[in-house]
Design a protein around this motif. Sequence first.
Motif, short mmCIF file in Angstrom:
data_model
loop_
_atom_site.label_atom_id
_atom_site.label_comp_id
_atom_site.label_asym_id
_atom_site.label_seq_id
_atom_site.Cartn_x
_atom_site.Cartn_y
_atom_site.Cartn_z
N GLY A 148 -8.36 69.44 -95.74
CA GLY A 148 -7.62 68.36 -96.06
C GLY A 148 -6.31 68.38 -95.48
N ASP A 149 -5.42 67.88 -95.86
CA ASP A 149 -4.05 67.48 -95.54
C ASP A 149 -3.62 68.99 -95.31
OD1 ASP A 149 -4.00 65.11 -95.47
OD2 ASP A 149 -3.14 64.59 -97.35
N ARG A 150 -3.03 69.45 -94.12
CA ARG A 150 -2.55 70.83 -94.03
C ARG A 150 -1.03 70.91 -94.34
NH1 ARG A 150 -7.22 73.68 -92.83
NH2 ARG A 150 -8.48 72.66 -91.37
N PRO A 151 -0.66 71.78 -95.27
CA PRO A 151 0.67 72.24 -95.41
C PRO A 151 1.41 72.49 -94.09
CG PRO A 151 -0.71 73.53 -96.85
CD PRO A 151 -1.51 72.90 -95.88
N GLY A 152 2.68 71.89 -94.03
CA GLY A 152 3.61 72.49 -92.73
C GLY A 152 4.75 73.21 -93.13
N LEU A 153 5.88 72.96 -92.22
CA LEU A 153 6.91 73.66 -92.47
C LEU A 153 7.67 73.33 -93.59
CD1 LEU A 153 9.62 75.12 -91.48
CD2 LEU A 153 10.19 73.19 -90.13
N HIS A 154 7.76 71.88 -94.00
CA HIS A 154 8.41 71.53 -95.20
C HIS A 154 7.74 71.96 -96.54
CE1 HIS A 154 10.82 69.16 -91.88
NE2 HIS A 154 9.57 68.40 -91.94
N ASP A 155 6.43 72.05 -96.60
CA ASP A 155 6.01 72.47 -97.58
C ASP A 155 6.23 74.14 -97.95
OD1 ASP A 155 4.06 70.35 -98.46
OD2 ASP A 155 3.25 70.63 -96.34
N ASP A 156 6.15 74.77 -96.67
CA ASP A 156 6.65 76.19 -96.50
C ASP A 156 8.14 76.21 -97.45
OD1 ASP A 156 4.22 77.14 -95.83
OD2 ASP A 156 4.82 77.23 -93.71
N ALA A 157 9.01 75.51 -96.72
CA ALA A 157 10.20 75.55 -97.24
C ALA A 157 10.46 75.13 -98.85
CB ALA A 157 11.09 74.60 -96.61
N LEU A 172 7.98 74.84 -82.06
CA LEU A 172 7.70 74.50 -80.80
C LEU A 172 8.64 74.33 -79.95
CD1 LEU A 172 5.11 73.91 -79.04
CD2 LEU A 172 5.22 71.59 -79.85
N GLY A 173 9.73 73.56 -80.21
CA GLY A 173 10.90 73.22 -79.44
C GLY A 173 11.42 74.48 -78.98
N ALA A 174 11.75 75.58 -80.13
CA ALA A 174 12.52 76.79 -79.64
C ALA A 174 11.60 77.58 -78.58
CB ALA A 174 12.49 77.49 -80.97
N ALA A 175 10.11 77.35 -78.58
CA ALA A 175 9.36 78.00 -77.49
C ALA A 175 9.29 77.10 -76.21
CB ALA A 175 8.00 77.94 -77.88
N GLY A 176 10.14 76.16 -76.16
CA GLY A 176 10.28 75.52 -74.84
C GLY A 176 9.44 74.15 -74.76
N GLY A 177 9.11 73.99 -75.77
CA GLY A 177 8.25 72.60 -75.74
C GLY A 177 6.66 72.68 -75.76
N GLN A 178 6.45 73.87 -75.05
CA GLN A 178 4.86 74.05 -74.71
C GLN A 178 4.48 75.36 -75.55
OE1 GLN A 178 2.92 72.11 -72.87
NE2 GLN A 178 4.62 70.73 -72.47
N PRO A 179 3.46 75.49 -76.00
CA PRO A 179 2.80 76.26 -76.87
C PRO A 179 2.67 77.61 -75.66
CG PRO A 179 1.37 74.34 -77.19
CD PRO A 179 2.25 74.32 -75.80
N PRO A 180 3.05 78.89 -76.11
CA PRO A 180 2.99 80.05 -75.51
C PRO A 180 1.57 80.32 -75.03
CG PRO A 180 4.15 80.33 -77.25
CD PRO A 180 3.84 79.23 -77.45
N PRO A 181 1.30 81.13 -74.05
CA PRO A 181 -0.05 81.15 -73.55
C PRO A 181 -0.96 82.16 -74.64
CG PRO A 181 1.46 82.46 -72.30
CD PRO A 181 2.21 81.71 -73.05
N TRP A 182 -0.19 82.70 -75.59
CA TRP A 182 -0.92 83.61 -76.52
C TRP A 182 -1.13 82.73 -77.90
CZ3 TRP A 182 1.74 84.70 -80.91
CH2 TRP A 182 3.10 84.40 -80.76
N TRP A 183 -1.06 81.59 -77.97
CA TRP A 183 -1.26 80.65 -79.03
C TRP A 183 -2.71 80.11 -78.68
CZ3 TRP A 183 3.27 77.14 -80.81
CH2 TRP A 183 4.35 77.91 -81.33
N ARG A 184 -3.58 80.05 -79.51
CA ARG A 184 -4.83 79.24 -79.63
C ARG A 184 -5.00 78.13 -80.25
NH1 ARG A 184 -9.45 83.10 -80.73
NH2 ARG A 184 -8.74 82.93 -82.73
N ILE A 185 -4.91 76.82 -80.15
CA ILE A 185 -4.74 75.58 -80.82
C ILE A 185 -6.04 75.19 -80.98
CG2 ILE A 185 -3.65 73.57 -81.26
CD1 ILE A 185 -1.38 74.40 -79.12
N TYR A 226 -0.64 73.80 -87.69
CA TYR A 226 -0.09 73.61 -86.63
C TYR A 226 1.31 72.89 -86.87
CZ TYR A 226 0.90 73.01 -81.55
OH TYR A 226 1.52 72.89 -80.35
N ALA A 227 1.12 72.07 -88.07
CA ALA A 227 2.48 71.51 -88.56
C ALA A 227 3.47 72.47 -88.79
CB ALA A 227 2.10 70.40 -89.79
#
Length: 230
Positions: free
Chosen positions: A49-58, A112-125, A160-161
Amino acid sequence: MSAPTRPVLLLVHGAWHGSWCWEPVRTALVDNGWRVESVDLPSVGPAAGDRPGLHDDAKAVRAAIDAVDGPVVVVAHSYGGAPVSEGAADAPTVQHLVYVTAFQLAPGESLLGAAGGQPPPWWRIDGDLFSPLTPHEVFYGDVAPEVADAAVARLRPQSYAAATEQLLAAAWESTPSTYVVCEADQAIPVFAQEAMAGRAGHVERLPAAHSPFLSHPADLVRIIEAAARP
């Protein structure tokens, strides 16, 4: 005059982990007379279902802060720094924030922005989830092999959110903070840690990889206790 009230220590884990990762630190702090609480962030291992994201964690962090009757010191690891910054904003009981090789981001910034806007190579999406491809090397390079194996077995996918949502507020702008730079970290480069540490009022350094709660718990306990004392 009565002695100052000891704050409650609230421990917030990073991406893919859970409160379990703090156990060596929690045990030592409790043995030293501190009350310790923790948060399991809802974006880790979410249901369908709907995935919790950063704001839900906050919101989960804020609920844990508000549940404490008295002063609080919040300790965040890695990704946990983002929901802590947002969730602790304007919380009157929070006395200090401790960022342990964590994302001390500003409003409008994202993981993601802090990582340069692109996922690092060790992230699996994988759709709306992401997970680490090489956790042994990236997270636990200085951790005993059997401890690292046990930790890897407990990692869970994350929404991923959590990586893409932007912070709405940053508690460190008005609340004192300590940043712990881990000098052997393979997940967040030292130069990136030092850039974020420039936002903190105090900086500590450890010769640790990304998980000092497992490899250098006594040193991390010392830093947390120093931040929590009046």
